[in-house]
Enzyme design. Sequence first.
Site, PDB file in Angstrom:
ATOM      1  N   GLU A  82      52.044  27.185  88.319  1.00  0.00           N
ATOM      2  CA  GLU A  82      52.899  26.059  87.902  1.00  0.00           C
ATOM      3  C   GLU A  82      53.917  25.728  88.985  1.00  0.00           C
ATOM      4  OE1 GLU A  82      54.410  26.250  83.908  1.00  0.00           O
ATOM      5  OE2 GLU A  82      55.964  24.762  84.304  1.00  0.00           O
ATOM      6  N   LYS A 260      59.175  29.594  76.396  1.00  0.00           N
ATOM      7  CA  LYS A 260      58.141  29.377  77.421  1.00  0.00           C
ATOM      8  C   LYS A 260      58.825  29.334  78.788  1.00  0.00           C
ATOM      9  CE  LYS A 260      54.860  26.979  79.830  1.00  0.00           C
ATOM     10  NZ  LYS A 260      54.951  26.315  81.128  1.00  0.00           N
ATOM     11  N   ASP A 276      50.204  43.707  82.353  1.00  0.00           N
ATOM     12  CA  ASP A 276      49.476  43.038  81.275  1.00  0.00           C
ATOM     13  C   ASP A 276      50.319  41.881  80.722  1.00  0.00           C
ATOM     14  OD1 ASP A 276      48.335  42.333  78.834  1.00  0.00           O
ATOM     15  OD2 ASP A 276      47.784  44.379  78.300  1.00  0.00           O
ATOM     16  N   HIS A 374      59.949  17.959  88.943  1.00  0.00           N
ATOM     17  CA  HIS A 374      58.514  18.203  88.765  1.00  0.00           C
ATOM     18  C   HIS A 374      57.682  17.181  89.518  1.00  0.00           C
ATOM     19  CE1 HIS A 374      57.820  20.899  85.024  1.00  0.00           C
ATOM     20  NE2 HIS A 374      58.611  21.461  85.896  1.00  0.00           N
TER      21      HIS A 374
END
Length: 421
Positions: A82, A260, A276, A374
Site C-alpha cells: 500500500e 485498519k 504471522d 494518496h
Amino acid sequence: MAGSRISGFHRLGMAERLEVVAGFAGLTAAQVAVLAETGALPAELADRLVENAIGVMPVPIGIASNLKVDGVDRLVPMATEESSVVAAVCNAARLVYDAGGFVTSASGPLMIAQIQLTGVSDPQHSRLEILERREEIAGICDGCDPVLVRHGGGFRELEVRVLETRGGPMVITHIVVDTRDAMGANAVNTMAERLAPSIEGWCGGKVYLRILSNLADRRLVRARAVWPADALGGAEVVDGIVAASHFAEADPYRAATHNKGVMNGISACVLATGNDTRAIEAGAHAYAARSGQYRSLSRFERTAEGDLAGSLELPLAVGLVGGATKVHPTARVCVAILGVTTAVEMARVFCAVGLAQTFAALRALSTVGIQKGHMALHAQNLAMMAGAVGEEVDRVADAMVATGEVRVDVAERVLGELRGG
Ligand code: MEV
C-alpha cells in the site's frame, strides 16, 4: 481444460507444478517466468514453507525512519503493497522525534492455550478437580519443552472456566505459558495436546479442541507519545484528531477503519519479519471488541498544555525464533535492521509504528483528507498500469496530479500524447 483433481500434484517439483498450472490456466511463457523468479527466497525454501508451492509473492519493503522508541533510534522495515503507509510513519515519527519519540511497555510474552472439555455432568466439580492439579499440570507442560524452560520460559498459570454454551456446559482450561522469544504456537499447542488425556482421565467427558488463543491478552504491548501542538499546526489540528478519536471509540463502523490504520503499520512490520500477520490481526480485533462493543485500539487526548497525547495498546504475539522468521532470508535481514534482541523489544517497536501510523491517518483525515497524499502515489500506479516506463511514470503522474484528474483513462491519454500519438 484439465480439471483441478491432480493426482500426486504435491509430489511434483516446483517447476513441474508450475507447468501443470500453466496448462490449466493457459499461462504465457512470460507469465510462467514471473512465477519462476523467486528472488531472495530460494525455490527450495519456498517449497518447504508451504505445500504445492509454484512461486513467491514479492512485496516491497520500505524503511520507516525518524523513529525514536524508548530513547533508541530505530530504522524499521515495513513490507506492504500500500502506497503512503511508509511515508506516513516517517512523517508522524519526525513530528514527535524532538519531543522524545515513543515510550513503550509490555506485559510479557505470555501465551494462552485452551483445552475444551465437553460432556461432563458436574462441570463445577470438574473445574475444581483441574485447578487442584496445578503442580502436576505445570510438570506436564514444562516436560514438553525443556529448551523453553532452560531459557527462562514455561508454564506460569492455570485458569479454568465453566462456559455455558448452546450445546451445554463446557469446562475450558487455560494454560498460561511464558514463551520467551518464540511466538509460542508450537510450544503451547504441544502442551495442550499433551495435557488433554489427563484432563479426560481426571474428569471424564471428552476433550475436543486443544489450541492457543489468538486473543493474546497476556501479551500486551503499549506505546504512547506526545505531539507538540505547534509541530502539528496548532490547536485546531489537535482538536480534529481528538474528535476523530472520540468518533472511533463510539462507533464500530469508524473503529474498523481506524484500526485498519493501526494495522497498516503493524502488519507491515509483522510481515517483514516473517511473523504471522493473521494471528496478529485476529488478536488485535478481538482485543478491540473485548468490552462487548468493537472499539478503537488507539486513543488521542489533548494534554493540559494543549498538545496531543496518543496511546495504543494491543496484543502482539510475535517471535524471533521459530516459524519463517529464522529461515526466511529477507526476514532475517529485517530483524538485523531492527536491531532488537528479544521478541518483546520487537513488539514494542511495532507498537510505536502502529501509533505513528494511526496518528498520521487521523491527522490527514481531520485536515486536508487522505486523497491529496494518496493521489500522488496512486497516480504513479495508474501511470504504470497505462504502460508508462522509466521517466514516463513521473511525467504522466505529475500531469494527472496537476489537473486533478487521476484516472487510468487519463493516464493512457497523457502517455499517448507524450509518445507523440
Ligand atoms: C487506509 O489504508 C487507512 C485509513 O483509512 C485509516 C483511517 O481511516 O484511520 C486512512
